[in-house]
Design a protein around this motif. Structure first.
Motif, PDB file in Angstrom:
ATOM      1  N   LYS A   1     105.219  20.765-116.293  1.00  0.00           N
ATOM      2  CA  LYS A   1     106.217  19.430-116.554  1.00  0.00           C
ATOM      3  C   LYS A   1     106.738  19.117-115.342  1.00  0.00           C
ATOM      4  N   LEU A   2     106.976  20.014-114.429  1.00  0.00           N
ATOM      5  CA  LEU A   2     107.392  19.584-113.020  1.00  0.00           C
ATOM      6  C   LEU A   2     106.126  19.344-111.913  1.00  0.00           C
ATOM      7  N   SER A   3     105.273  20.091-112.038  1.00  0.00           N
ATOM      8  CA  SER A   3     103.990  19.432-111.205  1.00  0.00           C
ATOM      9  C   SER A   3     103.620  18.114-111.495  1.00  0.00           C
TER      10      SER A   3
ATOM     11  N   ILE B   1     109.471  26.650-103.644  1.00  0.00           N
ATOM     12  CA  ILE B   1     108.274  26.715-104.092  1.00  0.00           C
ATOM     13  C   ILE B   1     107.432  25.726-103.152  1.00  0.00           C
ATOM     14  N   ARG B   2     106.568  26.306-102.406  1.00  0.00           N
ATOM     15  CA  ARG B   2     105.837  25.695-101.262  1.00  0.00           C
ATOM     16  C   ARG B   2     105.318  24.220-101.564  1.00  0.00           C
ATOM     17  N   TYR B   3     104.768  24.185-102.741  1.00  0.00           N
ATOM     18  CA  TYR B   3     104.212  22.926-103.098  1.00  0.00           C
ATOM     19  C   TYR B   3     105.158  21.616-103.623  1.00  0.00           C
TER      20      TYR B   3
ATOM     21  N   GLY C   1     101.439  26.672-113.571  1.00  0.00           N
ATOM     22  CA  GLY C   1     101.069  25.615-114.196  1.00  0.00           C
ATOM     23  C   GLY C   1     100.624  24.459-113.277  1.00  0.00           C
ATOM     24  N   THR C   2      99.492  23.535-113.736  1.00  0.00           N
ATOM     25  CA  THR C   2      98.982  22.548-112.962  1.00  0.00           C
ATOM     26  C   THR C   2      99.126  21.023-113.626  1.00  0.00           C
TER      27      THR C   2
END
Length: 387
Positions: free
Chosen positions: A13-15, A73-75, A209-210
């Protein structure tokens, strides 16, 4: 209350939320709850509890510690982190009621970068409200014994798996017990993480998650995108956003045949792997391996992630079948967080059915999972994607 942190949800949901904010900030969507179980009785008290929980949900914000965790978180881009610092779910965007038939209805409608966040919270709330009495009476020792059996299977089979159980959990407390035990009993190269961001933060494991179906569906309702190219558009946009991170594509939003046509040599080389969420997993896995080989890609450089209604014996069979030829991983949900004697889990979803005033559809390999409110649009889409 059931939800006490905005991190108590799935990582995707965040990505996806970052992409929705950055690329689709003007898009409007409507999400609809559906229970696939037959004969479920939704009591008036349950509806009242669900609405009270939604009231409480609308008061929550991310804490400073949670923002700091996400920022590490890196991304996760800085701009999105600052947006989350201000984030709140407005109660006006979601409503729950009962039809005259007794069927529970929940809908969320508003800007997609906001209302997409309701899905996992609604599913977790509905599950826990429904199962409160059953969980109080459940044989916790039997649930724990079943969990220990799963740990043995995972260890003996060498399964690499993550907990995907937030949406179908019998309770938040039980999911936490499961994740805590798995993190303690198994090495990180077997228990690779959890989709639940709060538990990942609390227990120092990886949030997993993606993308989900709604992300692939949304371009069906974007003016400059044709229906035939909507899936490719979504796959490319994901690459543009994450530049090599989160490289797993979901394969069943428009059916597997269409996915294989869209997932050409370019995407097959670019993405790290593919996630399975409907249809025969064995047939799917062999077709994906053949697909990679048709492009001269060594399958052992890629990964298949299985996540459709798995239990541990099935995951072990899939691991034996495919691990000699390709990387294999598993996302296991209901079988981890709602597996007790005498309890039948709810088969509930909350899907995007409309965007920008237009219908959108998910076309599953399992006909019962196909979801669209406009049958004329669904028929037209099926014809378009055959070409």
């Amino acid at each position: 209350m059931i939800i006490n942190s905005l991190l108590d949800q799935d990582m995707y949901k965040l990505s996806m939320g970052a992409v929705f904010l950055h690329r689709f900030s003007d898009s409007w969507g409507r999400y609809v709850f559906k229970c696939r179980n037959q004969g479920i009785i939704w009591k008036d008290e349950m509806l009242a509890d669900i609405n009270r929980e939604l009231d409480h949900l609308s008061t929550l914000t991310f804490t400073g510690d949670e923002i700091e965790y996400l920022g590490g978180i890196r991304y996760m881009k800085k701009g999105y982190i600052e947006f989350l610092r201000m984030f709140r779910l407005d109660r006006k965007y979601v409503r729950a009621w009962k039809e005259s038939t007794g069927e529970l209805r929940v809908e969320a409608e508003g800007p997609i970068f906001l209302v997409s966040m309701f899905e996992i919270f609604v599913l977790a709330i509905v599950n826990e409200v429904y199962f409160r009495d059953a969980f109080a009476a459940a044989d916790k020792d039997s649930g724990s014994a079943r969990l220990e059996e799963k740990i043995i299977i995972a260890r003996e089979a060498g399964l690499r798996f993550s907990d995907f159980g937030t949406r179908r959990r019998i309770s938040a407390a039980w999911q936490e017990k499961v994740v805590e035990r798995l993190a303690d009993a198994l090495p990180r190269d077997l228990f690779t993480g959890t989709s639940n961001v709060f538990l990942a933060m609390k227990y120092g494991i990886t949030p997993i998650g993606t993308m989900a179906h709604e992300y692939i569906q949304l371009p069906q309702a974007i003016d400059e995108v044709t229906l035939a190219s909507s899936q490719k558009y979504a796959l490319q946009l994901w690459v543009d956003e994450y530049r090599g991170d989160l490289g797993y594509a979901l394969s069943d939003t428009l059916g597997f045949d269409k996915f294989l046509r869209d997932f050409d040599r370019y995407f097959a080389k670019l993405y790290d792997g593919v996630r399975h969420d409907s249809g025969d997993p064995f047939a799917w896995g062999h077709r994906m391996i053949d697909h990679y080989r048709s492009f001269g890609i060594e399958p052992l450089t890629k990964h298949l992630i299985f996540s459709d209604g798995l239990d541990f014996p099935l995951a072990a069979r899939l691991h034996r079948e495919f691990s000699p030829e390709i990387g294999v991983g598993f996302g296991i949900g209901t079988n981890l967080t709602n597996d007790f004697p005498g309890i039948v889990p709810l088969q509930i979803v909350m899907k995007l059915v409309e965007a920008n005033g237009r219908p959108v559809a998910k076309i599953s390999e399992n006909p019962g999972k196909t979801m669209c409110e406009d049958q004329n649009f669904l028929s037209y889409l099926k014809e378009v994607i055959k070409k």
